[in-house]
Write a protein that holds these residues in place. Structure first.
Motif, short mmCIF file in Angstrom:
data_model
loop_
_atom_site.label_atom_id
_atom_site.label_comp_id
_atom_site.label_asym_id
_atom_site.label_seq_id
_atom_site.Cartn_x
_atom_site.Cartn_y
_atom_site.Cartn_z
N UNK A 332 0.88 -1.30 -0.03
CA UNK A 332 0.02 0.17 0.01
C UNK A 332 0.83 1.27 -0.08
N UNK A 333 2.17 1.10 0.61
CA UNK A 333 2.97 2.43 0.86
C UNK A 333 3.43 2.15 -0.10
N UNK A 334 3.99 1.36 -1.07
CA UNK A 334 4.03 1.38 -2.69
C UNK A 334 3.67 1.74 -3.73
N UNK A 335 2.15 1.50 -3.82
CA UNK A 335 1.25 1.95 -4.54
C UNK A 335 0.95 3.60 -4.20
N UNK A 336 0.84 4.49 -2.71
CA UNK A 336 1.07 5.36 -2.63
C UNK A 336 2.01 6.83 -3.98
N UNK A 337 3.46 5.80 -2.92
CA UNK A 337 4.36 6.44 -3.80
C UNK A 337 4.26 6.66 -4.46
N UNK A 338 4.15 5.03 -5.69
CA UNK A 338 3.62 5.46 -7.29
C UNK A 338 2.31 6.82 -7.46
N UNK A 339 2.03 6.82 -7.43
CA UNK A 339 -0.09 8.06 -7.22
C UNK A 339 0.75 8.81 -7.42
N UNK A 340 -0.28 9.64 -8.64
CA UNK A 340 -0.54 10.65 -9.37
C UNK A 340 -0.76 11.96 -7.85
N UNK A 341 -1.03 12.06 -6.87
CA UNK A 341 -1.27 12.40 -5.46
C UNK A 341 0.05 12.71 -4.96
N UNK A 342 1.02 11.50 -5.12
CA UNK A 342 2.22 11.48 -3.76
C UNK A 342 2.80 12.95 -5.38
N UNK A 343 3.12 12.49 -6.61
CA UNK A 343 4.22 13.24 -7.00
C UNK A 343 4.20 14.99 -7.29
N UNK A 367 1.84 9.94 -14.64
CA UNK A 367 0.87 9.25 -13.97
C UNK A 367 -0.74 9.82 -14.01
N UNK A 368 -0.93 10.69 -13.85
CA UNK A 368 -2.10 11.45 -14.50
C UNK A 368 -2.57 11.30 -15.61
#
Length: 440
Positions: A332-343, A367-368
């Motif tokens: 879950x933490x890795x998916x958050x790091x790879x999400x547009x919101x994190x970028x 990513x978006x």
């Protein structure tokens, strides 16, 4: 001239090399070079130096075939002697030797390492070789018989009952204590505890230890033995006397130390009588015997069982469940790091740096909606988005003087419009035969 000569004479002792400390070693057999088989002979070593010992001496092990040898204790006796008008300080050690066969024994030279104070290093000294003879005591039996040779032997005993008076099922413990001066504790023979009809015998582990003199020395040895008898029937019983033969170390005469016989009596089996009749009380009350358990004890027992079941489950399956939970959290933490919101959270931080950067903006755009270039993602006639972007990019990466003074401030203020307009745009699909972007 005379003054300089006097100064030179005074400095000569300081210029010279100090003499090495003198080390001496003495070895002798006590009480002499003859001993009986089973008796104890002491090999006494005296180590003497005219300074001091900076380290404890290193004594070698002594092994003699056909004899039991006990190494010296860690604490030594301190000596102070005057030899040839010089004061020596020393340490005294003793090896205890007990021959097991009648013959002559040769003690080889022992290599001893000594570290004297003010010396240049360790000094290796050698003790002199010695010889002694072991003779067979009179009337001691064969060579294999265990014999006790000592200067003095005493026996004491004690009888302890589990109940007074004794009844069937009770127990009684007989303890025998043997003290042998001038003998090693390990060579004291065990007393003979015979079976007694009507009593069940249980031997206990003996205790063997050296007999000290109160000043760190060893006078001999002592042995404590115990046996427990359980009464199987009522009647009178007699525990037999204990005889222990021994031989005097000085004269070789045979002696005997004994513990007298002990008598005891046991009555019938023990019967428990209650101070009142429980059945009569229940009959008078008109109630049957019932067992009542308070509700809070039942709740406590249930809680203990539940906790035990949880503990067993955690011990059995806790490891795999913990690993699975940690893996899920990490995914879950890795998916958050790879999400547009994190970028997008990194965009403002990078623009406020010195120098400002737009790497997070490109990462969020890719990513978006999949765009790799900002120019392709900016909608046509979008002034709010295009002007701040072009002004910043031209001033940051364009030709010198293109837009002087263009900073990240306008671009930071336009970030909400950029996210609203570029976040919903869709990439233009390329023909099937088109080449992939170069250096994406």
């Amino acid at each position: 001239m005379k003054c300089a000569l006097a100064i030179l004479l005074l400095c000569l002792p300081l210029l010279g090399v100090a003499a090495e400390p003198e080390v001496r070693v003495r070895a002798q057999l006590l009480p002499g070079d003859s001993v009986m088989v089973g008796g104890t002979l002491n090999l006494q070593l005296d180590l003497l130096v005219d300074t001091w010992f900076s380290q404890p001496p290193q004594l070698p092990p002594l092994k003699l075939a056909g004899a039991v040898v006990s190494e010296p204790a860690s604490e030594a006796t301190h000596l102070t002697e005057a030899i040839d008008g010089k004061t020596f300080f020393g340490l005294r050690y003793r090896y205890q030797i007990t021959p097991q066969s009648a013959r002559g024994f040769d003690i080889p030279m022992l290599d001893i390492q000594v570290q004297p104070g003010q010396g240049s290093g360790p000094v290796q000294v050698h003790s002199q070789a010695l010889h002694f003879t072991a003779r067979q005591p009179a009337g001691a039996g064969g060579e294999s018989a265990q014999r006790l040779v000592a200067s003095r032997v005493t026996i004491s005993q004690e009888l302890t009952a589990s109940h007074e008076p004794l009844r069937v099922g009770d127990s009684v413990t007989r303890k025998v204590h043997v003290r042998a001066e001038g003998a090693q504790a390990m060579l004291i023979p065990a007393p003979a505890f015979t079976d007694v009809e009507g009593l069940r015998r249980y031997l206990q582990s003996p205790t063997v230890q050296p007999l000290g003199d109160g000043r760190g020395g060893v006078l001999g040895g002592e042995r404590m033995d115990a046996v427990t008898y359980v009464v199987n029937r009522a009647g009178d019983f007699q525990l037999p006397a204990i005889e222990l033969p021994w031989w005097a170390a000085d004269s070789g005469e045979q002696h005997s130390a004994s513990a007298p016989a002990m008598k005891l009596s046991a009555s019938g089996a023990a019967v428990y009588e209650a101070p009142f009749s429980i059945s009569d009380d229940l009959r008078e009350l008109g109630r049957r015997a019932q067992v009542r358990i308070a509700s809070h004890w039942l709740a406590l027992a249930a809680a203990v069982l539940v906790l035990a079941a949880i503990g067993y489950a955690l011990r059995t399956w806790g490891g795999p469940l913990r690993m699975a939970a940690l893996g899920a959290v990490e995914r879950r933490r890795q998916a958050w790091r790879e999400s547009p919101a994190y970028a997008w959270r990194q965009v403002r931080q990078q623009l406020e740096r010195d120098p400002p950067q737009v790497g997070a903006l490109y990462l969020w755009l890719r990513r978006t909606n999949g765009f790799r270039e900002i120019s392709a993602a900016v909608p046509e006639r979008s002034v709010k988005v295009a002007n701040p972007l072009l002004a910043f990019l031209g001033g940051r990466y364009g030709q010198p003087g293109s837009q002087p003074g263009a900073g990240p401030g306008p671009l930071i203020q336009a970030l909400p419009d950029i996210r609203r307009e570029l976040g919903t745009s869709k990439p233009t699909s390329l023909p099937a035969h088109a080449l992939k972007p170069l250096n994406p």
